[in-house]
Enzyme design. Structure first.
Site, PDB file in Angstrom:
ATOM      1  N   SER A 101       0.804  -1.213   0.000  1.00 17.24           N
ATOM      2  CA  SER A 101       0.000   0.000   0.000  1.00 17.24           C
ATOM      3  C   SER A 101       0.839   1.266   0.000  1.00 17.24           C
ATOM      4  CB  SER A 101      -0.967  -0.036   1.194  1.00 17.24           C
ATOM      5  OG  SER A 101      -1.887   1.022   1.141  1.00 17.24           O
ATOM      6  N   ASP A 240      -2.320   6.781  -3.636  1.00 20.06           N
ATOM      7  CA  ASP A 240      -1.220   6.054  -3.000  1.00 20.06           C
ATOM      8  C   ASP A 240      -0.756   4.907  -3.889  1.00 20.06           C
ATOM      9  OD1 ASP A 240      -3.339   4.264  -2.607  1.00 20.06           O
ATOM     10  OD2 ASP A 240      -2.551   3.582  -0.686  1.00 20.06           O
ATOM     11  N   ASP A 242      -0.956   1.696  -4.078  1.00 19.29           N
ATOM     12  CA  ASP A 242      -1.777   0.600  -4.594  1.00 19.29           C
ATOM     13  C   ASP A 242      -3.150   1.058  -5.064  1.00 19.29           C
ATOM     14  OD1 ASP A 242      -2.942   0.978  -2.054  1.00 19.29           O
ATOM     15  OD2 ASP A 242      -3.522  -1.136  -1.933  1.00 19.29           O
ATOM     16  N   ASP A 244      -5.815   2.752  -3.553  1.00 18.99           N
ATOM     17  CA  ASP A 244      -7.077   2.768  -2.809  1.00 18.99           C
ATOM     18  C   ASP A 244      -7.266   4.024  -1.958  1.00 18.99           C
ATOM     19  OD1 ASP A 244      -5.294   2.213  -0.754  1.00 18.99           O
ATOM     20  OD2 ASP A 244      -6.208   0.301  -0.176  1.00 18.99           O
TER      21      ASP A 244
END
Length: 444
Positions: A101, A240, A242, A244
């Site tokens: 993430s 960000d 990833d 989400d």
């Protein structure tokens, strides 16, 4: 029973240590295949972000699934919510995302989605952990899983994102800076916004495996704010690594966080009767959001920190809208999980239909001053058992009264304690947060 390997969002750690080694991730893939797949559903999708270790973990997950007799399809670099979407549309048994993430490249993790595109329940995670404890047994050679690559994954997801706003929605005339954090949306987010008519200035969109989330993206929006001013853009969108989380910047270069975006969406949904209940935030949500929603006649509840907890509370109340100040925003009438691109599109649709700038639209919510300090600590420290910490927290709460809050919580992904203080007086808030942080640092 507790979980040994799974944290708040899959397994995560420093590459080469603990759970993030090739041998463990191979066993994890094998165990997940045995638990999540059936004779009727024997396919798992694998996506990843852009960190260099993704190549290694993709290979071993593929091998582990094959050993369990499970077919896999490789999506390549794809946002986490895209994997959730594609898992549903391709009728897979599960989706796997290789990502840490918002963390830097030296960390990585493995997240799972169910066949419905939702995060796994704790019971399924415990089943997988139980399988990890068993000896790895390879199916017969005629039963080994096969691997294919999905070549049109990005195109499928781009079209889905655009479908979440009305077909009449056009972004013509808008100049938008998009910061992709050198992450999984680098080849997707700019296309979504430009295909809807916006002039897109893309930044942090050249991943090299090592620069993900480095001085950019939703966790470090300074680059975005500067670019908005430099290019005299109407707004900026920071995502960000990833894909989400989303944070935005208005035309003045001021950041617009998840709380402000959540209020903007909630207010618009209430106006057109599509809110269907109240809004779920978290313990970290700003008091200003709670008060603004109250004044607008919108219900508000706080879940524990983490988008999983927000989603669970939304389902419990049959509501559809929730989020976190970090930029996790969940619109359950559009997507099963938080999605940066789709959340940004909801905001852009509101702006173009209301003919407002982001700076004007966000003015309905007044944020309380808030200070957040991350304190490195030893893993597993119990701050509730330290009398000195509890004493200084009680003193701060008494000082703030009804016009502020104090929150201490361990991070679910890093060896940190997060100290948050908010209230009407910015100087007092910062002073109290520093005192508490110093106490936590000295005691832990």
């Amino acid at each position: 029973m507790g979980r040994k390997y799974f944290g708040t969002d899959g397994v995560r750690g420093r590459v080469g240590d603990g759970v993030m080694t090739p041998d463990f991730v191979l066993k994890l893939g094998w165990a997940a295949g045995r638990v999540l797949c059936t004779d009727d559903r024997n396919l798992v999708l694998i996506g990843k972000d852009t960190r260099i270790s993704g190549y290694m973990f993709e290979s071993v997950l593929e091998a582990g699934l094959s050993a369990a007799g499970v077919d896999s399809r490789l999506l390549g670099p794809m946002p986490t919510p895209a994997v959730a979407y594609l898992t549903r549309t391709l009728r897979a048994a599960a989706g796997i995302v290789i990502s840490a993430s918002h963390n830097r490249f030296h960390d990585n993790g493995v997240k799972f989605f169910s066949a419905e595109g939702k995060k796994l329940p704790h019971e399924a995670e415990i089943e997988i952990e139980n399988q990890i404890g068993q000896a790895l047994a390879v199916v017969g050679s005629d039963k080994l899983g096969k691997v294919e690559r999905v070549n049109d994954a990005a195109g499928r997801y781009i079209e889905f994102c655009k479908s979440t706003v009305p077909t009449r929605t056009r972004l013509n005339g808008l100049k938008i800076v998009v910061d992709c954090a050198h992450g999984a949306t680098y080849h997707i987010a700019p296309s979504v916004f430009s295909e809807l008519g916006a002039e897109v200035i893309s930044t942090a969109s050249q991943p090299n495996g090592l620069n993900i989330n480095e001085g950019c993206g939703s966790t470090d929006p300074g680059l975005l704010c500067a670019a908005v001013l430099e290019h005299q853009a109407d707004l900026g969108i920071a995502i960000d690594g990833d894909g989400d989380r989303v944070i935005m910047a208005d035309s003045t270069g001021a950041t617009v966080d998840g709380d402000e975006l959540l209020f903007l969406i909630a207010q618009a949904r209430k106006s057109d009767n599509t809110l269907h209940g109240g809004v779920v935030g978290t313990q970290m949500s700003n008091l200003g959001l709670e008060h603004a929603l109250r004044d607008a006649g919108i219900g508000f509840k706080r879940a524990a920190v983490g988008d999983r907890n927000v989603v669970e509370m939304l389902h419990a109340h049959s509501w559809i809208l929730g989020g976190e100040p970090s930029g996790h925003i969940i619109c359950l009438d559009r997507m099963t999980t938080c999605d940066a691109i789709i959340s940004a599109l909801q905001v852009l649709h509101i702006l173009v239909t209301s003919e407002q700038s982001l700076h004007e639209a966000k003015s309905g919510m007044h944020k309380y001053p808030q200070t957040l300090i991350n304190i490195p600590v030893q893993s597993g420290v119990d701050i509730d058992s330290v009398p000195e910490i509890q004493k200084i927290v009680r003193h701060a709460e008494s000082d703030l009264g009804d016009s502020g809050r104090v929150l201490l919580r361990p991070s679910g992904t890093e060896p940190l304690v997060r100290v948050m203080v908010e209230g009407a007086d910015a100087h007092k808030v910062e002073q109290l947060a520093q005192h508490i942080a110093e106490c936590v640092s000295a005691s832990c």
